[in-house]
Design an enzyme around this catalytic site. Sequence first.
Site, mmCIF file in Angstrom:
data_model
loop_
_atom_site.group_PDB
_atom_site.id
_atom_site.type_symbol
_atom_site.label_atom_id
_atom_site.label_comp_id
_atom_site.label_asym_id
_atom_site.label_seq_id
_atom_site.Cartn_x
_atom_site.Cartn_y
_atom_site.Cartn_z
ATOM 1 N N GLU A 73 0.792 -1.235 0.000
ATOM 2 C CA GLU A 73 0.000 0.000 0.000
ATOM 3 C C GLU A 73 0.829 1.294 0.000
ATOM 4 O OE1 GLU A 73 -3.156 -0.132 2.895
ATOM 5 O OE2 GLU A 73 -4.034 -1.852 1.887
ATOM 6 N N GLU A 83 -5.487 -8.579 0.252
ATOM 7 C CA GLU A 83 -6.230 -8.292 1.492
ATOM 8 C C GLU A 83 -7.688 -7.958 1.169
ATOM 9 O OE1 GLU A 83 -4.690 -5.345 4.211
ATOM 10 O OE2 GLU A 83 -2.630 -5.947 3.775
HETATM 11 N N1 8P5 Z 1 -8.391 8.031 4.579
HETATM 12 N N2 8P5 Z 1 -8.304 6.904 4.552
HETATM 13 N N3 8P5 Z 1 -8.040 5.849 4.544
HETATM 14 C C1 8P5 Z 1 -8.591 4.571 4.472
HETATM 15 C C2 8P5 Z 1 -7.768 3.791 3.504
HETATM 16 C C3 8P5 Z 1 -7.777 2.356 3.876
HETATM 17 C C4 8P5 Z 1 -6.393 1.892 3.776
HETATM 18 N N4 8P5 Z 1 -6.087 0.944 4.837
HETATM 19 C C5 8P5 Z 1 -5.917 -0.275 4.516
HETATM 20 O O1 8P5 Z 1 -6.136 -0.685 3.409
HETATM 21 C C6 8P5 Z 1 -5.360 -1.180 5.579
HETATM 22 C C7 8P5 Z 1 -4.643 -2.322 5.089
HETATM 23 C C8 8P5 Z 1 -3.301 -2.652 5.723
HETATM 24 O O2 8P5 Z 1 -2.470 -3.352 4.809
HETATM 25 C C9 8P5 Z 1 -3.453 -3.526 6.982
HETATM 26 O O3 8P5 Z 1 -2.228 -3.506 7.682
HETATM 27 C C10 8P5 Z 1 -4.607 -3.002 7.834
HETATM 28 O O4 8P5 Z 1 -4.668 -3.701 9.066
HETATM 29 C C11 8P5 Z 1 -5.884 -3.217 7.030
HETATM 30 C C12 8P5 Z 1 -7.140 -2.851 7.840
HETATM 31 O O5 8P5 Z 1 -7.161 -1.455 8.068
HETATM 32 C C13 8P5 Z 1 -5.865 -2.458 5.736
#
Ligand code: 8P5
Length: 444
Positions: A166, A351
């Site tokens: 990401e 994910e």
């Molecule tokens: N403004 N704003 N923002 C919201 C954008 C969402 C981006 N967060 C993710 O995708 C994180 C990804 C991560 O790899 C994981 O380490 C996290 O635990 C998961 C759950 O949160 C997801």
Amino acid sequence: MNGELRFPEGFLWGTATAAYQVEGAAQEDGRGPSIWDTFAKTPGKVLNGDTGDVACDHYHRYPEDVRLMKELGMQAYRFSIAWPRIFPEKGRYNPKGTDFYKRLVDTLHQHGILPVATIYHWDLPQWIQDEGGWANRRSVDYFVEYANTLFRELGDVVPLWITHNEPWCVSFLSHWLGQHAPGHRDLREALQVAHHVLLSHGRTVQAYREAGLSGRIGITLNLTVVDAASEDPADLRAAQISDGNANRWFLDPIFRGSYPADMVEIYTEQAGPFDFVHADDLDIIRRPIDFLGVNYYTRSVVRAGEDGMPKPVPPAGPVTDMGWEVHPESLYRLLTRLRREYTGLPLYITENGAAYPDRVVDGRVDDPERIAYLRDHFAAAHRFIQEGGNLQGYFVWSFMDNFEWAFGYSKRFGLVYVDYATQTRIPKASALWYRDVIAANGIR
Ligand SMILES: N=[N+]=NCCCCNC(=O)[C@@H]1[C@H]2[C@H](O)[C@@H](O)[C@H](O)[C@@H](CO)[C@@H]12
């Protein structure tokens, strides 16, 4: 059986975690501090002052966790490698750090579970941040040295490599919105960070090819679908800008070798000239990869603010405990767009999952919303495959409840419940449901 959706033979079903979120053992075997150790210890940055000091103690409990993955039928496990374990200080390699990942990978192989390694999942060594972090172009060289060390030590036992998790979160969420470590709020710095992360990705792909290893390498992007709140031209343009920031800023360099022109114009106006982009950088960034990892959670809906810039519109439909709209059809829309506009390469959902306020009742955790969320998103993925989409695997986020960044331990994404007081693992109903999906290679 009627209504059963079967996936292709060989479709890879797995789960995912990340080092700082699950390992704990923050000072064990020579690990040095990361920017998340620093951020979590800064008052006010993480809910309840939670840190990753102990987390799920995966560093010590991985044998039990891998056994549980096997019992639940997992075919693959996506984990990340903690850079601060490998290079805790500038210029000092820590073999004990690598030894942990050798033990973990060996245990996965013993259980017939495919290891998928993410090289960077946000835990930058603090000594690099002390030199300016990802905003300093020298971070690219440090990353390539780190990646080459991993290829040398683990290259013949890890078949699937992901350079970055990401880049949008590493750059914009962490250096512009300030919500993640290091918590800066500077658009120009965020753009420099995004560029250096992408450049380090391209350099690492090059290094992997030069290492002559037989596995595959790619990158994981968090991607979404952005809908305009109305057909008003201002809202439509706001959605275009939001899509440019969230999706095209990363997809275009990787697959087209250029930043999106509409966004370059906006960012140059807002943040000054792109003098941090050197002549052959984009040619390096666009080096061919073997697959694209897609992290999808939700779509977004935006309207135009006073300045014409996108403003989020609160979801109208059902949401998860993160307040993210449950919108499985947008997973289908996203995958279809990727195939239509960017690449026919193999895709993996690296994910997808949901947080819900799970509770233990009589020793069990019933999570019907998570089962419904996953079923509907699996069905969306299946529709894409049926239409010829090259989706080759799915990693549910997350194997177990863990440190949810700025939300600390307050959000539970796991298929397995973690009682942090005792470190007891309790497979939720969704884990048992997922086991049946994997066994049937399909959903009913
Ligand atoms: N403004 N704003 N923002 C919201 C954008 C969402 C981006 N967060 C993710 O995708 C994180 C990804 C991560 O790899 C994981 O380490 C996290 O635990 C998961 C759950 O949160 C997801």
